[in-house]
Design a protein around this motif. Structure first.
Motif, PDB file in Angstrom:
ATOM      1  N   ARG A 155     -52.924  33.656  38.656  1.00  0.00           N
ATOM      2  CA  ARG A 155     -54.232  33.550  39.312  1.00  0.00           C
ATOM      3  C   ARG A 155     -55.301  34.328  38.566  1.00  0.00           C
ATOM      4  N   GLN A 156     -54.903  35.256  37.748  1.00  0.00           N
ATOM      5  CA  GLN A 156     -55.887  36.107  37.081  1.00  0.00           C
ATOM      6  C   GLN A 156     -55.968  35.826  35.591  1.00  0.00           C
ATOM      7  N   ALA A 157     -55.357  34.737  35.146  1.00  0.00           N
ATOM      8  CA  ALA A 157     -55.296  34.510  33.701  1.00  0.00           C
ATOM      9  C   ALA A 157     -55.959  33.190  33.344  1.00  0.00           C
ATOM     10  N   ASP A 158     -56.405  33.070  32.097  1.00  0.00           N
ATOM     11  CA  ASP A 158     -56.942  31.784  31.670  1.00  0.00           C
ATOM     12  C   ASP A 158     -56.377  31.318  30.333  1.00  0.00           C
ATOM     13  N   LEU A 159     -55.436  32.071  29.792  1.00  0.00           N
ATOM     14  CA  LEU A 159     -54.809  31.632  28.539  1.00  0.00           C
ATOM     15  C   LEU A 159     -53.305  31.782  28.708  1.00  0.00           C
ATOM     16  N   MET A 160     -52.592  30.684  28.623  1.00  0.00           N
ATOM     17  CA  MET A 160     -51.143  30.785  28.774  1.00  0.00           C
ATOM     18  C   MET A 160     -50.521  30.811  27.388  1.00  0.00           C
ATOM     19  N   ILE A 161     -49.786  31.884  27.097  1.00  0.00           N
ATOM     20  CA  ILE A 161     -49.071  31.947  25.821  1.00  0.00           C
ATOM     21  C   ILE A 161     -47.606  31.667  26.116  1.00  0.00           C
ATOM     22  N   VAL A 162     -47.154  30.482  25.776  1.00  0.00           N
ATOM     23  CA  VAL A 162     -45.749  30.137  26.013  1.00  0.00           C
ATOM     24  C   VAL A 162     -44.975  30.523  24.757  1.00  0.00           C
ATOM     25  N   SER A 163     -44.147  31.544  24.896  1.00  0.00           N
ATOM     26  CA  SER A 163     -43.433  32.012  23.706  1.00  0.00           C
ATOM     27  C   SER A 163     -41.955  32.073  24.025  1.00  0.00           C
ATOM     28  N   GLY A 164     -41.201  31.228  23.421  1.00  0.00           N
ATOM     29  CA  GLY A 164     -39.758  31.243  23.635  1.00  0.00           C
ATOM     30  C   GLY A 164     -39.221  29.861  23.941  1.00  0.00           C
ATOM     31  N   THR A 165     -37.911  29.773  23.889  1.00  0.00           N
ATOM     32  CA  THR A 165     -37.234  28.509  24.148  1.00  0.00           C
ATOM     33  C   THR A 165     -37.466  28.074  25.587  1.00  0.00           C
ATOM     34  N   ILE A 166     -37.915  26.860  25.803  1.00  0.00           N
ATOM     35  CA  ILE A 166     -38.112  26.370  27.166  1.00  0.00           C
ATOM     36  C   ILE A 166     -37.034  25.329  27.464  1.00  0.00           C
ATOM     37  N   THR A 167     -36.221  25.634  28.438  1.00  0.00           N
ATOM     38  CA  THR A 167     -35.204  24.674  28.870  1.00  0.00           C
ATOM     39  C   THR A 167     -35.810  23.794  29.951  1.00  0.00           C
ATOM     40  N   TYR A 168     -35.153  22.676  30.225  1.00  0.00           N
ATOM     41  CA  TYR A 168     -35.675  21.785  31.270  1.00  0.00           C
ATOM     42  C   TYR A 168     -35.699  22.476  32.622  1.00  0.00           C
ATOM     43  N   LYS A 169     -34.746  23.368  32.843  1.00  0.00           N
ATOM     44  CA  LYS A 169     -34.721  24.071  34.121  1.00  0.00           C
ATOM     45  C   LYS A 169     -35.934  25.001  34.238  1.00  0.00           C
ATOM     46  N   MET A 170     -36.351  25.575  33.120  1.00  0.00           N
ATOM     47  CA  MET A 170     -37.508  26.477  33.115  1.00  0.00           C
ATOM     48  C   MET A 170     -38.809  25.684  33.070  1.00  0.00           C
ATOM     49  N   ALA A 171     -38.752  24.463  32.534  1.00  0.00           N
ATOM     50  CA  ALA A 171     -39.981  23.698  32.305  1.00  0.00           C
ATOM     51  C   ALA A 171     -40.749  23.449  33.592  1.00  0.00           C
ATOM     52  N   SER A 172     -40.029  23.177  34.685  1.00  0.00           N
ATOM     53  CA  SER A 172     -40.741  22.904  35.937  1.00  0.00           C
ATOM     54  C   SER A 172     -41.441  24.170  36.423  1.00  0.00           C
ATOM     55  N   VAL A 173     -40.812  25.330  36.176  1.00  0.00           N
ATOM     56  CA  VAL A 173     -41.420  26.605  36.551  1.00  0.00           C
ATOM     57  C   VAL A 173     -42.685  26.833  35.717  1.00  0.00           C
ATOM     58  N   CYS A 174     -42.547  26.577  34.417  1.00  0.00           N
ATOM     59  CA  CYS A 174     -43.663  26.763  33.489  1.00  0.00           C
ATOM     60  C   CYS A 174     -44.846  25.899  33.904  1.00  0.00           C
ATOM     61  N   ARG A 175     -44.556  24.658  34.245  1.00  0.00           N
ATOM     62  CA  ARG A 175     -45.600  23.723  34.654  1.00  0.00           C
ATOM     63  C   ARG A 175     -46.285  24.195  35.948  1.00  0.00           C
ATOM     64  N   ARG A 176     -45.480  24.683  36.873  1.00  0.00           N
ATOM     65  CA  ARG A 176     -46.055  25.135  38.140  1.00  0.00           C
ATOM     66  C   ARG A 176     -46.939  26.357  37.926  1.00  0.00           C
ATOM     67  N   ILE A 177     -46.537  27.235  37.044  1.00  0.00           N
ATOM     68  CA  ILE A 177     -47.360  28.414  36.786  1.00  0.00           C
ATOM     69  C   ILE A 177     -48.669  27.993  36.137  1.00  0.00           C
ATOM     70  N   TYR A 178     -48.571  27.002  35.247  1.00  0.00           N
ATOM     71  CA  TYR A 178     -49.790  26.481  34.630  1.00  0.00           C
ATOM     72  C   TYR A 178     -50.732  25.926  35.696  1.00  0.00           C
ATOM     73  N   GLU A 179     -50.170  25.179  36.632  1.00  0.00           N
ATOM     74  CA  GLU A 179     -50.998  24.595  37.693  1.00  0.00           C
ATOM     75  C   GLU A 179     -51.663  25.671  38.545  1.00  0.00           C
ATOM     76  N   GLN A 180     -51.026  26.822  38.641  1.00  0.00           N
ATOM     77  CA  GLN A 180     -51.572  27.887  39.482  1.00  0.00           C
ATOM     78  C   GLN A 180     -52.708  28.654  38.810  1.00  0.00           C
ATOM     79  N   MET A 181     -52.879  28.467  37.514  1.00  0.00           N
ATOM     80  CA  MET A 181     -53.967  29.179  36.831  1.00  0.00           C
ATOM     81  C   MET A 181     -55.295  28.518  37.163  1.00  0.00           C
ATOM     82  N   PRO A 182     -56.345  29.314  37.389  1.00  0.00           N
ATOM     83  CA  PRO A 182     -57.639  28.709  37.691  1.00  0.00           C
ATOM     84  C   PRO A 182     -58.270  28.097  36.437  1.00  0.00           C
ATOM     85  N   GLU A 183     -59.102  27.089  36.613  1.00  0.00           N
ATOM     86  CA  GLU A 183     -59.839  26.491  35.501  1.00  0.00           C
ATOM     87  C   GLU A 183     -60.953  27.443  35.087  1.00  0.00           C
ATOM     88  N   PRO A 184     -61.429  27.429  33.860  1.00  0.00           N
ATOM     89  CA  PRO A 184     -60.860  26.716  32.722  1.00  0.00           C
ATOM     90  C   PRO A 184     -59.670  27.476  32.140  1.00  0.00           C
TER      91      PRO A 184
END
Ligand code: SF4
Lengths: 172, 161
Positions: B68-97
């Motif tokens: 909620r307090q960030a505007d730049l997501m740095i994805v660093s590391g291996t993303i598994t499919y199990k983690m991918a849905s979490v990653c996507r949800r966190i992205y959705e929770q970030m405010p625009e822009p």
């Protein structure tokens, strides 16, 4: 005066009724045991021979190389008074290709719980009597056993499906 | 933006600009990263945040572990499919822009893990702005990526959603 029996001799004597064969490699002894008596064998090893630590449970899939196809492997450890007296042994139990199943050793070592769940997750071995027989690493609705030798390791279809579903559920 | 303090215009100094230019100037110098570190690349990212490389020099001062307090997501590391849905949800929770950096070969295209569990590039499910290759990339490369985002903000403003 006869010297006391070496630890492995002692073990061999005790679990002889359950073993089918024995081999040694680089000072480590492996006993192949009857799959149906794995729990009796393990509780004997733990309760009377002091193997209090189950280090790992894993599986080997021999596919066409060997029959029967699967071998469940138990790595056991006994702590001695001194470092030199520590002892490691390995138990193996062979399982058939169709519906491979073996009794769970969670009643002997509760630490076997997650180890057996991983063996189920990766190889699809059923552990009868396991208190919590779910997958541990892959998603619950994943429907392959990825470390089986007849699974294509690059097959991402099932993973993708679980991902899509998790996404749908999360966004509802 | 133009600054003038010439006597011709009164001597007090004034500034002519557009609202969007001021906003972008602010955005670009206060990128707050959401660190999504899942593997070895995250260690390199921590190195970039801390004193020797100090990404704060470029305005990415505070690392936020709340989306909620960030505007730049740095994805660093291996993303598994199990983690991918979490990653996507966190992205959705970030405010625009918001912007996304894919740090490391794993996030760019799966890296060494061509396997059943690993996503072959996070652009399968996230809009990536800058890709940083390397296994892991040097901190300089991540700093360069942040500066590229800053240039992008300068040129394009916030992403259109
Ligand atoms: S790119 Fe290399 S260093 Fe980065 S997470 Fe993947 S394996 Fe680790």
């Amino acid at each position: 005066m006869t010297s006391p029996p070496a630890p492995v001799d002692q073990i061999r004597e005790k679990i002889g009724a359950y073993t089918l064969s024995e081999s040694e490699f680089r000072g480590e002894t492996t006993f192949t045991v009857k799959a149906e008596s794995i729990v009796e064998c393990c509780s004997l090893l733990k309760n009377t021979l002091g193997f209090t630590y189950l280090a790992d449970v894993t599986v080997v899939d021999y596919l066409t190389v060997k029959f029967p196809r699967y071998e469940v492997v138990y790595l056991l450890h006994r702590f001695g008074e001194n470092y030199e007296e520590n002892l490691k042994i390995r138990l193996k139990a062979a399982l058939e290709q169709d519906n491979p199943a073996i009794d769970s050793v969670t009643s002997v070592w509760s630490g076997a719980n997650w180890l057996e769940r991983e063996a189920y997750d990766m190889f699809g071995i059923t552990f009868r009597g396991h208190p919590d027989p779910r997958r541990i690493l892959m998603p619950d609705d994943y429907d392959e056993f990825p470390l089986r030798k007849d699974f294509d390791v690059r097959d991402r279809e099932s993973s993708k499906r679980c991902f899509e579903r998790a996404l749908d559920e999360g966004l509802e | 933006m133009g600054v003038s303090s010439g006597s011709l215009l009164g001597g007090d100094g004034f500034l002519t600009t557009k609202i969007s230019a001021v906003a972008n100037w602010g955005r670009k110098h206060s990128l707050w990263p959401m660190a999504f570190g899942t593997a070895c690349c995250a260690i390199e990212m921590m190195g970039t945040f801390s004193s020797r490389f100090d990404i704060a020099r470029f305005g990415a001062e505070t690392v936020r572990f709340s989306p909620r307090q960030a505007d730049l997501m740095i994805v660093s590391g291996t993303i598994t499919y199990k983690m991918a849905s979490v990653c996507r949800r966190i992205y959705e929770q970030m405010p625009e822009p918001k912007w996304v950096i894919a740090m490391g070969s794993c996030t760019c295209g799966g890296g060494p893990f061509d396997s059943y569990a690993v996503v072959q590039g996070i652009d399968e499910f996230l809009p990536v702005d800058v890709y940083v290759g390397g296994c892991p990339p040097r901190p300089e490369a991540l700093i360069d990526a942040v500066m590229k985002i800053q240039k992008k903000i300068d040129n394009e403003g916030p992403p259109i959603v």
